[in-house]
Design an enzyme around this catalytic site. Structure first.
Site, PDB file in Angstrom:
ATOM      1  N   SER A 157       0.796  -1.240   0.000  1.00 61.32           N
ATOM      2  CA  SER A 157       0.000   0.000   0.000  1.00 61.32           C
ATOM      3  C   SER A 157       0.819   1.276   0.000  1.00 61.32           C
ATOM      4  CB  SER A 157      -0.933   0.005   1.210  1.00 61.32           C
ATOM      5  OG  SER A 157      -1.867  -1.040   1.075  1.00 61.32           O
ATOM      6  N   THR A 158       2.111   1.191   0.276  1.00 61.99           N
ATOM      7  CA  THR A 158       2.910   2.428   0.223  1.00 61.99           C
ATOM      8  C   THR A 158       2.916   3.009  -1.189  1.00 61.99           C
ATOM      9  OG1 THR A 158       4.877   1.035   0.003  1.00 61.99           O
ATOM     10  CG2 THR A 158       4.460   1.954   2.175  1.00 61.99           C
TER      11      THR A 158
END
Lengths: 110, 581
Positions: B298-299
């Site tokens: 998700s970064t």
């Protein structure tokens, strides 16, 4: 007269040869001295490098943190122990004369 | 009588002449032999004799120059040199190679057979053993072996041990750079090696030191890094604690100055001590910050969010429908952590909603997503001055399956190096300007004169300043209200994004449910970023959420570093630690 002339000639040549040999011998002697001095310089340089390396090891952050914490009982300051000081004294409240215009540290009582 | 006498005298004179002639002949013969021998030695044996004379009078030495030192941005040494002794032999001066080899073996512990073989070689110079201890030098000196001598060489020494080991790398026995900056900047660091021949007398003493006639070997250039050893220590200490607490396989903390691209810290675990390289494996000394791509999870959403905002496809308040927190994708289902329903884009970033981001990337389309990922630097080298950098994995859109685009939305089917991700996020912190990261600030010669000074280099601008500001606000929300609360630093606005990625199980070829990577990437202070920090914790045991395992490491590093740099929140005032009196 001829004998004297020969004697002077032989003495001159011998003297020149001796001077030449003396010069050569002296160069070698100075060479030995220089070699000894260079060895001494190399040893001192080696010692200097070793001391620099030791200094670098002793000032490593890990060691300082360890000494500060374990030997001196120090710890990082808490949130209330950190004081913000304006870099420009004129930014401070001019009406507040109870505090000095600029300070580097103060006791928070915590 | 007189006549008789004359006869005798004549006879004696004849005998005397004969003896003189005989003696003369003997001399002549003797001189002839000497002359022939002289001619033989001078003409036919000239080369051999010259070689012998040279071996007796000359002493060839290789002067290895000192490698340049490596210092941090404050001038603290990180790699320097120590003089150590090496033993060499002149085989032509050794009459009993077997005996000398036996005694050397006893004194130094070198294998006898190979040593004896070297001592029998028809060479002027052979190494016996390199870089020996002082005690060994004393033992050797006491032996007083003919044809064996000691020369001082330089050995690389890393006074801080494991600190910054992966960046520094290490040098080999001949002072050649083998890994890291030692390898990448070897041309500058190694200096000039010089071969010299010294004149020695019958006792082996140097008659005229070589340094009288020629200059000393030239030292290598000194290298000044952008790394700060205190920030490096802070990062390594925080990473060590996290890896130990979570029993993780490894981890990384990279700290960058986002406005310039200067690297301030580079911590990786597991690590090694470059002073004892034989005790470490290539697995330990590989610089995984640039060599090992991983799926960012998700970064990566901050980059996709930036793309959508830049293209004006969404605004922070745009409503997205995430339904029941599930979305079927080509035979598999992508989940959210909770039922989301209708959310604003801001909330989708805060909660890291997979479903909302899948829908958003569908809307963007393959080409736009690919283009933005490329402009943010994925799929290409960052250009950092370290050897062995990987470009990561980002395939072209024409090679994508139906599942690729939604997978990219959640940071899968793409592999990035930690440095690529940090550089991309730093661009958001830097009003959209993508910088080239670098580690070497300045190179100077052995007299301290600057040879090259590196200045910040802009690669391109993927997004505008307005978009960067909106993304920063969204990232601040992640820390203040969303999944990254544990990264919050009291007194500072922190912008960041959490990530939890599944690793591919090499045995099954599918995503593992137990092998995870928790990460957090962000910058601080959000309004005027001084630090951008990436934390990656590889395969932690127990909870592996990036917000749980990585965000606290970010907080610890940011808090201590901001204090160290005297960065005050919101204004230019200084922070001074008060001490109890």
């Amino acid at each position: 007269m001829k004998w004297v002339l020969w004697t002077v000639l032989v003495a001159s040549v011998s003297g020149m040869l001796l001077f030449y040999v003396w010069g050569k011998v002296d160069v070698v002697r100075v060479g030995y001295e220089l070699d000894a001095l260079l060895k001494k310089k190399a040893a001192l340089t080696q010692e200097h490098e070793r001391l620099q390396a030791r200094l670098s090891q002793l000032t490593a952050p890990e060691r300082i943190a360890s000494e500060a914490g374990e030997t001196l009982g120090m710890k990082p300051p808490g949130a209330r122990q950190v004081v913000l000081v304006p870099s420009h004294p004129e930014d401070e409240n001019p009406g507040d004369e109870s505090e000095p215009p600029l300070r580097l540290a103060r006791q928070t009582g915590e | 009588m007189l006549r008789s006498f004359t006869k005798t005298e004549t006879k004696s004179a004849g005998e005397g002449n004969g003896r003189r002639a005989f003696i003369g002949l003997c001399f002549l013969f003797g001189f002839a032999i000497l002359f022939v021998r002289f001619g033989y030695l001078q003409v036919f044996q000239a080369e051999t004799m010259k070689l012998k004379a040279r071996q007796q009078h000359e002493k060839p030495i290789t002067l290895a120059s000192n490698r340049g030192v490596i210092v941090d941005r404050q001038g603290k040494p990180l790699a320097l040199n120590l003089d150590v002794s090496s033993v060499y032999a002149t085989p032509s001066s050794i009459d009993d190679p077997a005996g000398v080899a036996r005694r050397l073996t006893q004194a130094l512990g070198v294998p006898r057979e190979s040593l004896e073989k070297r001592l029998r070689a028809k060479r002027d110079f052979v190494w016996v053993q390199r870089k020996i201890e002082d005690a060994q030098v004393k033992r050797l000196t006491d032996l007083e072996l003919p044809g064996v001598d000691v020369v001082v060489e330089s050995r690389r020494f890393y006074p801080k041990g494991t600190l910054l080991a992966h960046v520094l790398g290490f040098a080999g026995i001949d002072s050649q750079g083998l890994e890291g900056l030692e390898n990448g900047y070897d041309e500058h660091l190694r200096g000039q090696v010089r071969q010299v021949v010294l004149q020695q007398d019958a006792l082996g003493r140097i008659i005229i030191p070589e340094s009288r006639r020629k200059p000393q070997a030239l030292s290598g250039h000194a290298i000044s890094l952008t790394i700060d050893e205190v920030i490096q220590y802070i990062a390594e200490q925080a990473l060590d604690q996290a890896v130990e607490a979570t029993k993780a396989r490894g981890g990384a903390v990279l700290v960058m100055a986002p406005k310039t691209g200067q690297m301030l810290a580079w911590a990786l675990r597991p690590t090694f001590d470059p002073n004892h390289i034989l005790q470490a494996s290539p697995e330990q000394w590989r610089n995984r910050g640039v060599t090992d791509p991983y799926e960012p999870g998700s970064t990566l959403k901050v980059v996709l969010a930036a793309a959508a905002l830049e293209l004006d496809r969404v605004k922070p308040d745009t409503l997205l429908y995430a339904g029941d927190g599930e979305i079927p994708i080509s035979g598999t289902i992508i989940h959210d952590h909770e039922k989301t329903g209708w959310v604003t884009f801001r909330e989708a970033v805060q909660r890291s909603s997979n479903v909302a981001f899948v829908k958003m990337t569908w809307d963007l389309g393959k080409e736009q997503v690919y283009q933005f990922l490329r402009t943010f630097g994925f799929g290409e080298k960052t250009g950092i001055d370290l050897p062995g950098e990987s470009i990561g994995i980002l395939s072209r859109p024409d090679q994508w399956s139906l599942r690729t685009l939604p997978s990219l939305a959640i940071g899968q089917e793409i592999a990035v190096t930690p440095l690529q991700l940090l550089t991309a996020v730093s661009a958001i912190a830097n009003e959209g300007w993508l910088m080239r990261p670098f580690l070497v600030r300045e190179i100077s010669d052995d007299q301290g004169r600057s040879i090259r000074e590196r200045v910040p280099h802009i690669r391109r601008r993927p997004i505008g300043a307005g978009t960067a500001k909106i993304v920063t606000d969204l990232m601040v929300d992640v820390v203040e209200r969303g999944t990254g609360k544990r990264a919050a630093v009291p007194g500072y606005r922190v912008a960041g994004k959490t990530g939890t990625a599944q690793k591919v199980d090499p045995e099954t070829g599918t995503y593992s449910s137990t092998k995870l990577v928790g990460s957090f990437v962000g910058f601080v202070p959000a309004e005027e970023p001084r630090l951008s920090i990436l934390v990656v914790i590889d395969e932690p045991q127990g909870p592996a959420w990036g917000g749980v395992v990585a965000a606290p490491v970010f907080r610890k590093v940011a808090e201590q570093t901001l204090r160290y740099l005297s960065v005050a929140p919101g204004d230019e005032s200084r922070v001074v630690a008060a001490r109890s009196s």
